[in-house]
Write an enzyme that holds these catalytic residues in place. Sequence first.
Site, short mmCIF file in Angstrom:
data_model
loop_
_atom_site.label_atom_id
_atom_site.label_comp_id
_atom_site.label_asym_id
_atom_site.label_seq_id
_atom_site.Cartn_x
_atom_site.Cartn_y
_atom_site.Cartn_z
CE LYS A 206 -1.80 -3.55 4.30
NZ LYS A 206 -0.79 -4.72 4.33
CD GLU A 212 8.05 9.13 1.92
OE1 GLU A 212 7.20 9.01 2.76
OE2 GLU A 212 9.30 8.74 1.74
N GLY A 267 1.19 -4.18 0.14
CA GLY A 267 1.21 -3.16 -0.65
C GLY A 267 1.82 -3.43 -1.97
NE ARG A 268 7.06 -6.79 -1.21
CZ ARG A 268 7.12 -6.47 0.09
NH1 ARG A 268 6.73 -5.35 0.42
NH2 ARG A 268 7.41 -7.50 0.98
CD GLU A 353 8.82 -2.54 -0.05
OE1 GLU A 353 9.31 -1.46 -0.01
OE2 GLU A 353 7.68 -2.81 -0.32
CG HIS A 384 21.48 2.68 -29.12
ND1 HIS A 384 22.27 2.51 -30.21
CD2 HIS A 384 20.10 1.90 -29.53
CE1 HIS A 384 21.63 2.12 -31.28
NE2 HIS A 384 20.49 1.51 -30.83
CE LYS A 512 8.29 3.96 5.36
NZ LYS A 512 7.05 3.00 5.55
O1 F6P Z 1 8.27 1.65 1.25
C1 F6P Z 1 7.90 0.88 2.09
C2 F6P Z 1 6.50 0.88 1.92
O2 F6P Z 1 5.51 0.38 3.09
C3 F6P Z 1 5.83 -0.06 0.88
O3 F6P Z 1 5.89 -1.50 0.93
C4 F6P Z 1 4.35 0.43 0.34
O4 F6P Z 1 4.17 -0.10 -0.86
C5 F6P Z 1 4.79 1.89 0.36
O5 F6P Z 1 5.67 2.20 1.62
C6 F6P Z 1 3.53 2.67 0.66
O6 F6P Z 1 2.77 2.44 1.89
P1 F6P Z 1 1.41 3.03 2.14
O7 F6P Z 1 0.29 2.45 1.27
O8 F6P Z 1 1.09 2.42 3.65
O9 F6P Z 1 1.34 4.36 2.08
#
Ligand code: F6P
Length: 549
Positions: A206, A212, A267-268, A353, A384, A512
């Site tokens: 987003k 990452e 995002g979520r 979150e 188990h 971060k």
């Molecule tokens: O971990 C934090 C976060 O901002 C989440 O809320 C989000 O889903 C994820 O990182 C990925 O963010 P983006 O879609 O901006 O890469």
Amino acid sequence: MQSRTSLDSWQALVTHATEMKQQHMSELFKQSPHRFEQFSIKLAPFLLDYSKNLINENTMSKLLALAKECDVEGWRQKMFSGERINTTEDRSVLHIALRNRSHKAIILAGKNIDEDVQQALIQMKAFSDNVRQGHWKGYSGKRITDVVNIGVGGSNLGPQMVTEALKQYSDNSINVHYVSNVDGTQIANVLRPLTPEKTLFIISSKTFTTTETMTNAKTAMRWLVASSFDESSIAKHFVAVSSNKKNATEFGIDEENIFDMWDWVGGRFSLWSAIGLPIAIDLGFERFIELLEGAHEIDNHFSQAPLEQNAPVILALLSLWNCTFLGAQSQAILPYDQSLHMLSAYLQQAEMESNGKSVNWQGESIDYPTVPSIWGELGINGQHAFYQYLHQSNNIVPTDFIGSVESVTPVQGHHETLMANFFAQTQALMQGVNEQQVREDLKMKGRTPEYIDKVVPHKVHKGNRPTNTILMKRISPRSIGSLIALYEHKIFTQGILLQICSFDQWGVELGKGLANNIQAELAKNSISDTHDSSTQGLMHFYQDSKADK
Ligand code: F6P
């Protein structure tokens, strides 16, 4: 602002919780033969049985009174009409608009956003059809066989969880893979068997700033160009889903290959948007629409059903009851369906979150326990592994059991065994087994009195452990859409009850920022002495150990 604890309905629940802690659910079942009918809701996509909670009629009417006093209905209306209820980011919260299958106008800043959503769906359909039908060609003119989604958190968990859940519905015309971890092992393993000229990457972010994802995307680009020897091949192998067009184009992705996202989708909660592209590519666009329809069905239920018949509201109230009033600190999600093996990971982000916070809408400290930590595993594997703890530890863990009437992959005899366990476990957690029952059982088995005395305390199960059961007819795009929407609205309602802004995630920013600084220091081999001694010590040990190699 006025704390929830000052509400009459809240205080009534505090007193009532003290009384109910003296009760045992098995007694409540004996007292009321219609408990199941009384405390269950049948909807088209699933049955929700919440009768195995430490509740009675009085509890439910008190919880519903709290929901009224907290104006859940008013807040629900605010969300559906696009009010900016994400106050800390000053945004609307409109994931429901992404699956607005009845096309009711949703006006934002004078514009009907349903038109934008329909346009985006047309774009998604054209793209996913193109890829699936082999019209989208790689740099060498060959059709695409593999799609790799690179994203993390909400840009990964939703689509991956759904892809896994609906595997049986895929025609396997395209292989869909997911890369989320910045640990290079994951992308290396995913790329190893793939052929660059036949691989397409979706960079899902987003913000288009997530380190990452950017790191993995750069690796993927290098991998492609190492094979094509031509940077212009990137246009044929990379698309992005992002609300940050500028960053995505600067990154090297063609503007026409960027799928938009809106700031009113968190995002979520975004799998219903173009973030769901890998789902559409895997299953076909029609199946993706069925997923949206399933969610829309629950949106309608949530927005229209009276609170006492409203499944997401009931789940939220029970979570509040079990955690805030009865003191449980975690909740387990236990699917008895292999397809749902990623559900607990998905719900962990969705709930923790969203509501893992400790200040209210005004930024004041909250003086009551909020949401539990969410964890879980496939039920049978859990039986188990950690069910011992669920049955006999001193900690009560409320659990959601989720199963299906029919298996999507019927194999003779399997589903019957699976479901027998599904039913047995909630019964055992509720009933337990008392000392007298244990003694009688052992006596019947011919055990000696000495042996019986010794093992009785170890075999007693106190029971009285709350569970919800969600029984779906069958896993399908529609039922999965409904299941996810059920939890989304539960989370929304919890936020309202707890006075929490469920739609920001400031708590992930601190780490971060520090990671960025630390990475720069490690790269320059110049570790700042402003870190605490532990962090400094660890960083020095890491650098020195690397140098020793
Ligand atoms: O971990 C934090 C976060 O901002 C989440 O809320 C989000 O889903 C994820 O990182 C990925 O963010 P983006 O879609 O901006 O890469």
